[in-house]
Write an enzyme that holds these catalytic residues in place. Sequence first.
Site, short mmCIF file in Angstrom:
data_model
loop_
_atom_site.label_atom_id
_atom_site.label_comp_id
_atom_site.label_asym_id
_atom_site.label_seq_id
_atom_site.Cartn_x
_atom_site.Cartn_y
_atom_site.Cartn_z
N ARG A 51 -3.71 35.97 -30.17
CA ARG A 51 -4.37 37.22 -30.62
C ARG A 51 -5.75 37.40 -29.99
O ARG A 51 -6.18 38.52 -29.75
CB ARG A 51 -4.52 37.20 -32.14
CG ARG A 51 -3.22 37.39 -32.88
CD ARG A 51 -3.39 37.10 -34.34
NE ARG A 51 -3.91 35.76 -34.55
CZ ARG A 51 -4.16 35.22 -35.72
NH1 ARG A 51 -3.95 35.91 -36.82
NH2 ARG A 51 -4.61 33.99 -35.83
N HIS A 180 10.27 16.07 -28.92
CA HIS A 180 9.78 15.47 -27.68
C HIS A 180 10.11 13.98 -27.57
O HIS A 180 10.07 13.43 -26.48
CB HIS A 180 8.29 15.73 -27.49
CG HIS A 180 7.40 14.98 -28.42
ND1 HIS A 180 7.10 15.40 -29.67
CD2 HIS A 180 6.75 13.81 -28.26
CE1 HIS A 180 6.31 14.53 -30.26
NE2 HIS A 180 6.08 13.54 -29.42
N LYS A 184 11.39 11.14 -23.95
CA LYS A 184 10.71 9.91 -23.53
C LYS A 184 11.63 9.08 -22.64
O LYS A 184 12.83 8.98 -22.87
CB LYS A 184 10.26 9.11 -24.75
CG LYS A 184 9.07 9.77 -25.45
CD LYS A 184 8.56 8.94 -26.58
CE LYS A 184 7.40 9.63 -27.27
NZ LYS A 184 6.17 9.60 -26.51
N GLU A 218 1.51 5.46 -36.46
CA GLU A 218 0.33 6.13 -35.91
C GLU A 218 -0.92 5.47 -36.50
O GLU A 218 -0.89 5.01 -37.65
CB GLU A 218 0.31 7.60 -36.31
CG GLU A 218 1.50 8.40 -35.81
CD GLU A 218 1.39 9.86 -36.27
OE1 GLU A 218 1.15 10.71 -35.43
OE2 GLU A 218 1.55 10.12 -37.48
N ASP A 237 8.02 15.40 -41.75
CA ASP A 237 7.30 15.53 -40.48
C ASP A 237 7.86 14.59 -39.40
O ASP A 237 7.85 14.93 -38.23
CB ASP A 237 5.81 15.21 -40.70
CG ASP A 237 4.97 15.50 -39.47
OD1 ASP A 237 5.13 16.60 -38.89
OD2 ASP A 237 4.17 14.64 -39.06
N HIS A 242 12.27 13.10 -35.56
CA HIS A 242 12.15 12.02 -34.57
C HIS A 242 12.96 10.77 -34.92
O HIS A 242 13.72 10.27 -34.10
CB HIS A 242 10.68 11.60 -34.42
CG HIS A 242 9.75 12.73 -34.07
ND1 HIS A 242 10.08 13.70 -33.15
CD2 HIS A 242 8.52 13.03 -34.50
CE1 HIS A 242 9.07 14.55 -33.05
NE2 HIS A 242 8.12 14.18 -33.86
P1 NAP Z 1 -2.64 25.77 -33.37
O1 NAP Z 1 -3.60 24.91 -32.62
O2 NAP Z 1 -3.02 26.23 -34.74
O3 NAP Z 1 -2.34 27.04 -32.46
C1 NAP Z 1 -1.67 28.18 -32.93
C2 NAP Z 1 -1.64 29.21 -31.81
O4 NAP Z 1 -0.95 30.36 -32.29
C3 NAP Z 1 -3.01 29.68 -31.35
O5 NAP Z 1 -2.97 29.91 -29.96
C4 NAP Z 1 -3.19 30.99 -32.10
O6 NAP Z 1 -4.12 31.80 -31.43
C5 NAP Z 1 -1.76 31.53 -32.05
N1 NAP Z 1 -1.48 32.51 -33.08
C6 NAP Z 1 -1.72 32.40 -34.41
N2 NAP Z 1 -1.33 33.51 -35.04
C7 NAP Z 1 -0.82 34.34 -34.10
C8 NAP Z 1 -0.26 35.64 -34.13
N3 NAP Z 1 -0.15 36.33 -35.27
N4 NAP Z 1 0.17 36.18 -32.97
C9 NAP Z 1 0.06 35.51 -31.80
N5 NAP Z 1 -0.46 34.27 -31.71
C10 NAP Z 1 -0.90 33.70 -32.84
O7 NAP Z 1 -1.22 25.06 -33.53
P2 NAP Z 1 -0.60 23.90 -32.63
O8 NAP Z 1 -1.09 22.58 -33.12
O9 NAP Z 1 -0.77 24.24 -31.20
O10 NAP Z 1 0.94 23.96 -33.07
C11 NAP Z 1 1.82 24.99 -32.68
C12 NAP Z 1 3.21 24.69 -33.24
O11 NAP Z 1 3.69 23.48 -32.69
C13 NAP Z 1 3.23 24.48 -34.76
O12 NAP Z 1 4.44 24.95 -35.29
C14 NAP Z 1 3.15 22.97 -34.91
O13 NAP Z 1 3.70 22.52 -36.13
C15 NAP Z 1 3.99 22.55 -33.72
N6 NAP Z 1 3.68 21.20 -33.24
C16 NAP Z 1 2.40 20.91 -32.83
C17 NAP Z 1 2.12 19.65 -32.34
C18 NAP Z 1 0.74 19.28 -31.85
O14 NAP Z 1 0.58 18.17 -31.33
N7 NAP Z 1 -0.24 20.15 -31.96
C19 NAP Z 1 3.15 18.68 -32.28
C20 NAP Z 1 4.43 19.02 -32.69
C21 NAP Z 1 4.67 20.29 -33.17
P3 NAP Z 1 -4.88 33.05 -32.16
O15 NAP Z 1 -5.36 32.54 -33.46
O16 NAP Z 1 -5.96 33.45 -31.20
O17 NAP Z 1 -3.86 34.11 -32.29
#
Ligand code: NAP
Length: 492
Positions: A51, A180, A184, A218, A237, A242
């Site tokens: 956004r 993921h 591996k 972890e 989780d 996994h």
């Molecule tokens: P994050 O850091 O909170 O990022 C969320 C992203 O979504 C941001 O770029 C945000 O940008 C965007 N966003 C939020 N609301 C939006 C909207 N209405 N329209 C368009 N874009 C929007 O989350 P993350 O950690 O990257 O995780 C993303 C997903 O992957 C989640 O489902 C999480 O459970 C999963 N996941 C993450 C990890 C990890 O290591 N981080 C590992 C496994 C799974 P804006 O706020 O600017 O829109």
Amino acid sequence: MTAKTVPVDTFDLVIFGGTGDLALRKLLPGLFRRYADGQIPEDSRIIGVARDKQSNDDYRAKVNEALASVVGGEPSLQAKLAPFLEKLGYHALDATKDEGWQAFAEELLTHGDRIRVFYLSTSPSLFVDICTRLKAHGLNTGKARVVIEKPIGKDSASAAVINDAVGSAFAESQIFRIDHYLGKETVQNLMALRFANILFEPLWNSNYVDHVQITVAETVGLEKRAGYYDTSGALRDMVQNHLLQLLCMVSMEPPAAMEADAVRDEKLKVLRSLRPIDAEDAAQLTVRGQYRAGASNGGAVPGYLTELGRNDSRTETFVAIKAEVDNWRWAGVPFYLRTGKRLSERVSEIVVAFRPVPHSIFEHTAGPVMANKLVLRLQPDEGVKLWLMIKDPGPGGLRLQHVPLDMSFAEAFGVHQPEAYERLLMDVVRGNPTLFMRRDEVEAAWKWVDPILAAWETLREAPKPYTAGSWGPSAAVALIERDGRTWHEDAA
Ligand code: NAP
């Protein structure tokens, strides 16, 4: 340079959530590595969507910063950085609003019918909005694929809502549910070890395998994920995805071919063979824990409740389970699963513990004859160790030693091992879903997890406390020791 790189076809990859943690920490570094290796064609495009309003150049600067640690001081990577950043674009869109979508679709479609990957790196609550709009704006073209991240729901019912929503816009063959761990190197090597060698398969059953351990430990605590994690817990989780996927890879029957549905059919059979754990069994077969203050990574760390800023959470940060696969091959062989936060070490490994020899011919002075173990380490240093008994070298009588045949992949092959996301992203572009979860697998995994969650609700027991930096609650040690076994500790 990795050992062999086969370029993929030209593609557009749109990362919804392109400014988020996953995108900047894993996806874009992975794509950069693949580009630097010559796998990504020059006219491919990578488009971040979120956004926040920013220009292409702002976005490139942000990604540049995120790639600093990947590039390091390596001149070959330095040289590839500017052309990689050139491929990046950014589009500000709100997934929940129609505004801007038409222009976004038109811009994407200017490049004809090329492979288009839509990576939903956002909260699952946005999947429905994004998929519906992708479809409504004609972006589900023949070569489109959509990638969805965990968590896929918090139980069977909510997973069905997500799967239905994504499924109403994309065919199952276009949906890539990423785990993921399956990308591996060691996990794929498990298939090579099992199915490309004659040595292991004849022993891979209850006649010769005593038990299996799967640990994903972890050292980190909540990091920035408190809001999500406290509603989830370790079972949802980590175990539902996994650990169960790893269990499947260890215990599945040989697939007829290394082909997506053949592999996934076999994994599904394992999930459906898992013995249900109901309220009566849960107290005996599962352990829930929550960390208290302690020490981790060389420093004092607060407990879970302090990190969370609340003192009423019963969410588990640790879980250990004794699981059983009720089929001909594995009858009577326990699979001990354990995972947790703030544990003693960051390690993910699978241990296949074989039975001891039926009779020892050696004098007691030779020392005990220990059982063989095959240890597959997924992180931090991927590799395989096969623990064998050998004679202690030199004169002075025959003494036995338990030693590992050690194959660390990085040392053995001397090349950069691709990170899981690198491989999986290229598999999506190629349209190869072998290492991704099919809908029925996700459903079967939830079907096993749901009754455990329900049992815990019924039992209403608080999670057992454990000190940060330990190996979890003492009840987890008791879970395995009750059966006359111990958790594997790598002594070499
Ligand atoms: P994050 O850091 O909170 O990022 C969320 C992203 O979504 C941001 O770029 C945000 O940008 C965007 N966003 C939020 N609301 C939006 C909207 N209405 N329209 C368009 N874009 C929007 O989350 P993350 O950690 O990257 O995780 C993303 C997903 O992957 C989640 O489902 C999480 O459970 C999963 N996941 C993450 C990890 C990890 O290591 N981080 C590992 C496994 C799974 P804006 O706020 O600017 O829109």
